[in-house]
Motif scaffolding. Sequence first.
Motif, short mmCIF file in Angstrom:
data_model
loop_
_atom_site.label_atom_id
_atom_site.label_comp_id
_atom_site.label_asym_id
_atom_site.label_seq_id
_atom_site.Cartn_x
_atom_site.Cartn_y
_atom_site.Cartn_z
N THR A 1 0.87 -1.18 0.00
CA THR A 1 0.00 0.00 0.00
C THR A 1 0.91 1.22 0.00
N ILE A 2 0.71 2.11 -0.97
CA ILE A 2 1.59 3.27 -1.16
C ILE A 2 0.74 4.53 -1.00
N ILE A 3 1.14 5.38 -0.09
CA ILE A 3 0.46 6.66 0.11
C ILE A 3 1.40 7.78 -0.32
N GLN A 4 1.03 8.50 -1.35
CA GLN A 4 1.82 9.65 -1.80
C GLN A 4 1.34 10.90 -1.07
N ILE A 5 2.26 11.60 -0.43
CA ILE A 5 1.93 12.83 0.30
C ILE A 5 2.30 14.00 -0.60
N ILE A 6 1.30 14.81 -0.93
CA ILE A 6 1.49 15.92 -1.87
C ILE A 6 1.04 17.21 -1.21
N GLY A 7 1.85 18.24 -1.34
CA GLY A 7 1.57 19.53 -0.70
C GLY A 7 0.68 20.42 -1.54
N ILE A 8 -0.60 20.15 -1.51
CA ILE A 8 -1.60 20.98 -2.19
C ILE A 8 -2.44 21.69 -1.14
N ARG A 9 -2.68 22.97 -1.38
CA ARG A 9 -3.54 23.75 -0.46
C ARG A 9 -4.72 24.32 -1.23
N ARG A 10 -5.87 24.36 -0.59
CA ARG A 10 -7.09 24.79 -1.27
C ARG A 10 -7.13 26.28 -1.58
N ASP A 11 -6.38 27.08 -0.84
CA ASP A 11 -6.44 28.52 -1.11
C ASP A 11 -5.44 28.96 -2.19
N GLU A 12 -4.76 27.99 -2.83
CA GLU A 12 -3.82 28.33 -3.90
C GLU A 12 -4.52 28.81 -5.16
N SER A 13 -5.65 28.19 -5.49
CA SER A 13 -6.34 28.53 -6.73
C SER A 13 -7.77 28.00 -6.66
N LYS B 1 -7.51 10.69 -1.56
CA LYS B 1 -8.25 10.02 -2.62
C LYS B 1 -7.51 8.75 -3.03
N PRO B 2 -8.24 7.75 -3.49
CA PRO B 2 -7.55 6.58 -4.06
C PRO B 2 -6.92 6.96 -5.38
N ASP B 3 -5.83 6.31 -5.74
CA ASP B 3 -5.12 6.61 -6.97
C ASP B 3 -4.96 5.32 -7.78
N THR B 4 -5.79 5.17 -8.81
CA THR B 4 -5.77 3.94 -9.61
C THR B 4 -5.06 4.12 -10.95
N ARG B 5 -4.37 5.25 -11.14
CA ARG B 5 -3.72 5.50 -12.43
C ARG B 5 -2.64 4.48 -12.73
N PHE B 6 -1.89 4.07 -11.73
CA PHE B 6 -0.74 3.20 -11.95
C PHE B 6 -0.86 1.86 -11.21
N ALA B 7 -1.95 1.68 -10.50
CA ALA B 7 -2.22 0.41 -9.82
C ALA B 7 -3.74 0.26 -9.77
N ARG B 8 -4.29 -0.34 -10.80
CA ARG B 8 -5.73 -0.49 -10.88
C ARG B 8 -6.26 -1.41 -9.78
N ALA B 9 -7.51 -1.18 -9.44
CA ALA B 9 -8.13 -2.01 -8.41
C ALA B 9 -8.08 -3.48 -8.85
N GLY B 10 -7.68 -4.34 -7.93
CA GLY B 10 -7.61 -5.75 -8.23
C GLY B 10 -6.44 -6.16 -9.08
N ASN B 11 -5.39 -5.32 -9.16
CA ASN B 11 -4.23 -5.67 -9.98
C ASN B 11 -3.52 -6.91 -9.44
N ARG B 12 -2.80 -7.60 -10.34
CA ARG B 12 -2.20 -8.88 -10.01
C ARG B 12 -1.20 -8.79 -8.86
N ALA B 13 -0.48 -7.68 -8.80
CA ALA B 13 0.54 -7.55 -7.75
C ALA B 13 -0.06 -7.26 -6.38
N GLY B 14 -1.30 -6.81 -6.37
CA GLY B 14 -1.93 -6.46 -5.10
C GLY B 14 -1.52 -5.10 -4.57
N THR B 15 -1.05 -4.22 -5.46
CA THR B 15 -0.60 -2.88 -5.06
C THR B 15 -1.80 -1.95 -4.91
N THR B 16 -1.78 -1.16 -3.86
CA THR B 16 -2.81 -0.14 -3.65
C THR B 16 -2.12 1.21 -3.52
N MET B 17 -2.63 2.19 -4.24
CA MET B 17 -2.04 3.53 -4.17
C MET B 17 -3.10 4.54 -3.74
#
Length: 355
Positions: A142-154, A164-180
Amino acid sequence: MPAPIEAAVRSGAWMVFNLSGGKDSSAALFAAMRALDALGHPRERRIAVHADLGRAEWDSTPNTVARIAAAARIPLTIRRRRSGDLFERWEQRFAAGKIRYESLSTYNLIGPWSSAALRFCTSEQKAQVLGPYLARVLAGATIIQIIGIRRDESSARSKAPDWKPDTRFARAGNRAGTTMMVWHPIAHWSAEQVFALHAQFGIPLHEAYSCYGSSRLSCRFCVLQSQADSQAAASAPSNRNAFLHLVDLEARSTFSFQPGRWLADTAPQLLPASLTLDLARAKRDAEERRALEGDMPADLRFCKGWPPRVPTFDEAHRIAAARGPILRRHRLENRFPDAAAIRARFTGLLAAKAA
């Protein structure tokens, strides 16, 4: 901390801090580190990554990112797009656009730059560089990417979720079992809180802020940058060559770096006389191009690479008349010089689409 993120943290997820060298990514790192320590998350499952943008990057950014990771006592990995940096990508986009325009595979000439609506600079130079790499080296985790985004920027970021879940590079149910997943730990913070955290913990602050007064750090020159930040970047001697390179591309392409704003106008005093003349011509040619394209039938604009119909002879004549001067300006072959050739090309394209 959002409940799904906390659950993943307690289960030993890998925490990946996306560092840009900017104040928000640094604040997100140190704010999240405190929360992770409080939950007993093992430090050996925390890493930092940085997507190096090559010539688009401030000279001091790699060292700043390294200092930030060292201050947090976590390992740093730097990755770069294999097929060229952002400057090369802009050049490649314009070269490809000219080829498509010459072959009448696109209705209007396409400029080199990314934009708010077409942020391939971020997707290709950052997400597509880091995401597949993380999915590969941390496969099955399970990989959690920490990104510095603030709502008052724009306004666009005002709707940013806490996570949020991120399925761009590890789709749900992928063979490797990776979760992003993606976590924005400082989404609700203000800029004042970010700077206060830097002062409190002595976090290294990029020279763009401390020496040149920028409000944000991105590339040296960003298509989303405010005029004040563009001027701040132009005032840095180390950014001079990059500034001239991009202005030269403005002059050659006849497309301004930002919609309605020429980067050259940020610091015209830095331009050599020859480039000043080239830019003046480019501005005139840009006005002519917009006028010529404005005379072309608007309802014949291509949609997803295809024309909607075959133009009438009058419409085709107008298209041919508009394309001629633009093709000459960019030294391209006029392969469809008259109405008959234009109609034949449209007919061929529609036949190919139907096939």
